[in-house]
Structures are given as structure tokens and as C-alpha cells.
Design a protein around this motif. Structure first.
Motif, PDB file in Angstrom:
ATOM      1  N   PRO A 205      -3.173   1.541  -0.280  1.00 60.64           N
ATOM      2  CA  PRO A 205      -2.223   2.286  -1.103  1.00 60.64           C
ATOM      3  C   PRO A 205      -1.399   3.363  -0.379  1.00 60.64           C
ATOM      4  CG  PRO A 205      -4.362   3.337  -1.245  1.00 60.64           C
ATOM      5  CD  PRO A 205      -4.502   2.178  -0.294  1.00 60.64           C
ATOM      6  N   CYS A 206      -1.560   3.547   0.939  1.00 56.83           N
ATOM      7  CA  CYS A 206      -0.975   4.749   1.566  1.00 56.83           C
ATOM      8  C   CYS A 206       0.471   4.560   2.005  1.00 56.83           C
ATOM      9  CB  CYS A 206      -1.815   5.173   2.770  1.00 56.83           C
ATOM     10  SG  CYS A 206      -3.503   5.539   2.317  1.00 56.83           S
TER      11      CYS A 206
ATOM     12  N   PHE B  64       5.569  -0.368  -0.763  1.00 51.34           N
ATOM     13  CA  PHE B  64       6.294   0.426  -1.766  1.00 51.34           C
ATOM     14  C   PHE B  64       5.336   1.374  -2.484  1.00 51.34           C
ATOM     15  CE2 PHE B  64       6.610  -4.238  -2.981  1.00 51.34           C
ATOM     16  CZ  PHE B  64       5.382  -4.324  -3.603  1.00 51.34           C
ATOM     17  N   TYR B  65       4.435   1.929  -1.666  1.00 51.29           N
ATOM     18  CA  TYR B  65       3.420   2.831  -2.221  1.00 51.29           C
ATOM     19  C   TYR B  65       3.464   4.196  -1.563  1.00 51.29           C
ATOM     20  CZ  TYR B  65       1.497  -1.718  -3.473  1.00 51.29           C
ATOM     21  OH  TYR B  65       1.338  -2.991  -3.951  1.00 51.29           O
ATOM     22  N   MET B  66       2.961   5.160  -2.310  1.00 54.55           N
ATOM     23  CA  MET B  66       2.791   6.499  -1.800  1.00 54.55           C
ATOM     24  C   MET B  66       1.463   7.015  -2.354  1.00 54.55           C
ATOM     25  SD  MET B  66       5.988   8.994  -2.060  1.00 54.55           S
ATOM     26  CE  MET B  66       7.253   7.951  -1.397  1.00 54.55           C
ATOM     27  N   PHE B  67       0.694   7.680  -1.521  1.00 56.59           N
ATOM     28  CA  PHE B  67      -0.617   8.163  -1.940  1.00 56.59           C
ATOM     29  C   PHE B  67      -0.523   9.676  -1.989  1.00 56.59           C
ATOM     30  CE2 PHE B  67      -5.402   7.866  -1.444  1.00 56.59           C
ATOM     31  CZ  PHE B  67      -5.569   7.052  -2.550  1.00 56.59           C
ATOM     32  N   VAL B  68      -0.485  10.209  -3.195  1.00 56.10           N
ATOM     33  CA  VAL B  68      -0.119  11.611  -3.404  1.00 56.10           C
ATOM     34  C   VAL B  68      -1.386  12.454  -3.559  1.00 56.10           C
ATOM     35  CG1 VAL B  68       1.234  13.177  -4.851  1.00 56.10           C
ATOM     36  CG2 VAL B  68       1.924  10.772  -4.633  1.00 56.10           C
ATOM     37  N   LYS B  69      -1.400  13.596  -2.861  1.00 59.29           N
ATOM     38  CA  LYS B  69      -2.575  14.480  -2.914  1.00 59.29           C
ATOM     39  C   LYS B  69      -2.433  15.480  -4.055  1.00 59.29           C
ATOM     40  CE  LYS B  69      -5.166  17.593   0.067  1.00 59.29           C
ATOM     41  NZ  LYS B  69      -5.235  18.169   1.388  1.00 59.29           N
TER      42      LYS B  69
END
Ligand code: PLP
Length: 403
Positions: free
Chosen positions: A182-183, A332-337
Motif C-alpha cells: 500500500p505504500c 496509485f496508493y499513498m500510506f498516510v500517517k
């Protein structure tokens, strides 16, 4: 009449798939008449503006009309195996049609590969966080998945020291997902060389290169793992789902790069498994063939749209107090903190509360790794810009309200 429940096999009842599990409460809300802003599912067809290319649809439809409705050979249509081999050659390694096995998506290729390699007590070493089936499926064969770390504060780069530390002779498959779900991170040639150097010391280990997002690399640094290996066996995974925008067709493949010819027994097992499940869909294979054999310049326009939407998300996220993100180099993913302590400790609750209060659907990070994904959530940046902006307005409002 007894109402006692018939037992379920634990291998099925233990399976979790976070990405679809959160859809259940979202569907309930939709049934009650609510509209949900969905940033959860990695299916380009679920969003406007990225349709399956017409020439591929036409080829699929023509295949149906022309009577290609029978079984295909178990390893795939010879024409498709040849086209895939040629495409892999373009990526830099000498793939031959016999090295290619066509499956019902990478998902089926994984099941067949795991079934053909893993025995009781074996391990799969996979990136954490990772796409969930890498954790779920190995259990079915008595094996387990151990995660190596992607560095959360360094662009989710591979932690080679962690890989080195966790390798042993029971690791039969060492997995690279590149670009990563997912990153959205992209491992470069140096990182891949580092992985191969480690794997080289373990003669029973195969490197699995899940490259299903390779055509969505925005760094220019993506390179095929098979290309980088002169000795270590590599199984490359790819297909029609992401880069050719047709996930519902369920066509993917594994292509085996075995320069030292150590996979003969495993290949025999893979071929037996493939024959026993007959074949992948014949007309869908012909649709994919049209995609591989036609001009691919259309992909540039699609990728440009995806990048534009990525940039909107990065800018919005960086302006919201309570969120942090490493930009995404691919897929097309971003792994948000989540930086607010309350949510950092319980990302699933964040996802569920956000869904119920603001009708925005994202996926909890712990669904991609209980430990290494905790305190994060994944977004898919395929929705249109106005939907993304609206979703971030609501996320910001939600974070402020709960502070
Ligand atoms: C890393 C990765 N591999 C494989 C798949 C599934 O591929 P397929 O549709 O070919 O089964 C996905 C789907 O999201 C994915 O993210």
C-alpha cells in the motif's frame, strides 16, 4: 432437527482481507441512502476517466463473437505466452514463451506458487506493510509470513539489514512488491541488487517479484527484478489488472527466470497445479493479447492523470494537521500517517468513525500489517480531483472535531 452449526475449516475462517472488510459497513450506509466517498479500492474501473482501452474491449468482444469460448491450454494461449515473453524481454531479461504461465490474475498465480513451494514450517518473507494475500495464503499450506520492514521515515525504502536478519533456510520465498501496495514506494536497482545478494546465500529461496504496477512508475527508477538476476531464481508476476485497466478480466501471469536451472521440480509442481485447474478465461486472454500487441502510447495519458491526482493528495495531506505522508513514487496508493495519538493507536477505529461520521472510506493501515502498518491509512488516488478535495475537507474536519 438440529440447528448445530457445521464446522468451518480454520484455514477459511482465519482469512482476512482488510480492503474488502471495510466495504461491509460502507455498503450498509449506502443501503440507508448515504453517498460514500470511496478512496479504498485499487480498481481503476471503479473511478471515472480510466476506462479499459477500447481496442482491448473490442478484441475481447470479438473473441466471444468468433467462438473463442472453449478452454485454452492450461499454461495459457500460445500467442499470449509469446507476447508476454516478448514484453518481459523488453524489460530486460531473456524470457521465453515456455517460462510464462497464464493464470486467473496474479492472485491465482500466488496461490499456485505457494501451493507448489511451501510446506509445513516454511516461511515467506514479505514487505511490511504488504498486500494482504501475502499474509493470508501461506497459512493455508502450513507456512507463515514474516515481514521485513519498509522504512516509514525514508520513503518506505527496503530495510536490507532487516531482511538479512530475518533470512534463514526456512524462507522459501522472498517477496518484493514493486511498486508497492500500500505504500506506493518504488525500489531502485541498488535495493534490488541488495535483495539478490542476500537471497544468493539461501539455495532453496526463490525471489517473488510482484510487478503488477510496473507501468505506473513515476520515479523512472523501476527495473525488473529478473533483469537484475544472473543466478538467483525469480518469479515475475504481472497482468492485465492495473496497468491495462481491466481487473475484472482476471488475467495475470507468472514468468519464471531461472538462470541456474534450480526450479525444475517446482516448475513441474506448478504445471501439475495449472493442469488440475484447467485454464484461465480464453476470451479475456485474447483481450489482454490485444493490449500487449497494440501501441501503448495511451498509457502516458492515463499515467499523467494519475500523477496529477497524486500531487493534489500530497499537497492536501501536507497541509492538514494530524497527517503526514511520504510522496508516492508509483502505483496509485499513498500510506498516510496519523499523528494524533488517539488515532495513531487505533487506525481501524479512525477508519470506521470517519466512515460513519463523514462518509469517507479509506483502509486501515493495520490491515496491511498489524505492526508495521499501525497508525496509518491507505488511500487510492484514483477519484477525480473534486472528490479528493471534498474527502480531504471532511478528513480535516473530522480530525479537528476529535481533538
Ligand atoms: C501487489 C498486488 N498484487 C496483486 C494484486 C492482484 O492482482 P490480480 O488482479 O492480477 O489478481 C493486487 C491487487 O490489488 C496487488 O495490489
Amino acid at each position: 432437527m438440529t440447528t448445530e452449526q457445521i464446522p468451518v475449516a480454520p484455514r477459511a475462517s482465519n482469512i482476512e482481507y482488510a480492503i474488502r472488510d471495510v466495504v461491509v459497513p460502507a455498503t450498509k450506509l449506502e443501503d440507508q441512502g448515504h453517498t460514500i466517498l470511496k478512496l479504498n479500492i485499487g480498481d481503476p474501473i471503479a473511478y471515472p476517466g480510466l476506462p479499459t482501452p477500447q481496442h482491448m474491449v473490442d478484441a475481447y468482444a470479438a473473441a466471444l463473437h468468433d467462438g473463442h469460448n472453449g478452454y485454452s491450454p492450461s499454461y495459457g494461449l500460445p500467442s499470449l505466452r509469446a507476447a508476454i515473453a516478448k514484453d518481459e524481454q523488453r524489460k530486460g531479461w531473456p524470457a521465453q514463451p515456455e517460462d510464462v504461465y497464464v493464470c486467473h490474475g496474479v492472485t491465482e498465480a500466488l496461490q499456485i506458487l505457494f501451493a507448489s513451494v511451501l510446506c509445513e514450517g516454511d516461511k515467506v518473507l514479505a514487505p511490511g506493510p504488504h498486500y494482504p494475500p501475502y499474509m493470508a495464503y501461506p497459512q493455508m499450506y502450513g507456512a507463515s509470513t514474516v515481514e521485513y520492514m519498509l522504512k516509514p521515515n525514508d520513503g518506505w525504502r527496503l530495510d536490507l539489514d532487516d531482511i538479512r536478519e530475518k533470512m534463514d533456510d526456512s524462507v522459501r520465498l522472498l517477496v518484493l512488491i514493486n511498486p508497492n501496495n500500500p505504500c506506493g514506494s518504488v525500489a531502485n536497482a541498488d535495493e534490488i541488487a541488495g535483495v539478490l545478494d542476500i537471497a544468493r546465500n539461501y539455495p532453496n529461496c526463490i525471489v517473488v517479484a510482484d510487478e503488477i504496477y510496473d507501468g505506473l512508475d513515476f520515479t523512472g527508477e523501476h527495473v525488473s527484478v529478473a533483469k537484475c538476476s544472473a543466478d538467483v531464481p525469480v518469479v515475475s508476476l504481472n497482468g492485465v489488472s492495473k496497468v491495462y485497466y481491466a481487473p475484472g478480466w482476471r488475467i495475470g501471469y507468472m514468468a519464471i527466470h531461472d538462470p541456474s536451472k534450480r526450479m525444475l521440480l517446482v516448475r513441474d509442481g506448478i504445471e501439475r497445479m495449472l493442469r488440475s485447474r484447467l485454464c484461465a478465461s480464453t476470451p479475456a486472454q485474447l483481450g489482454y493479447l490485444a493490449g500487449l500487441e497494440s501501441d501503448r502510447s495511451w498509457m502516458e495519458g492515463y499515467a499523467a492523470k494519475v500523477v496529477e491526482q497524486r500531487d493534489v493528495c500530497v499537497n492536501r495531506i501536507r497541509s492538514i494537521d494530524g497527517l503526514e505522508v511520504q510522496s508516492s513514487g508509483g502505483a496509485f496508493y499513498m500510506f498516510v500517517k496519523l499523528t494524533d495519538e488517539k488515532w495513531a493507536l487505533d487506525d481501524k477505529q479512525f477508519v470506521l468513525d470517519l466512515l460513519h461520521e463523514e462518509h469517507v472510506l479509506v483502509v486501515h493501515g493495520s490491515g496491511f500489517s498489524p505492526e508495521l502498518g499501525r497508525g496509518h491509512f491507505r488511500i487510492v488516488y484514483l477519484p477525480e480531483v473534486d472528490v479528493l478535495n471534498e474527502a480531504f475537507d471532511r478528513i480535516e474536519r473530522f480530525l479537528i472535531r476529535h481533538r
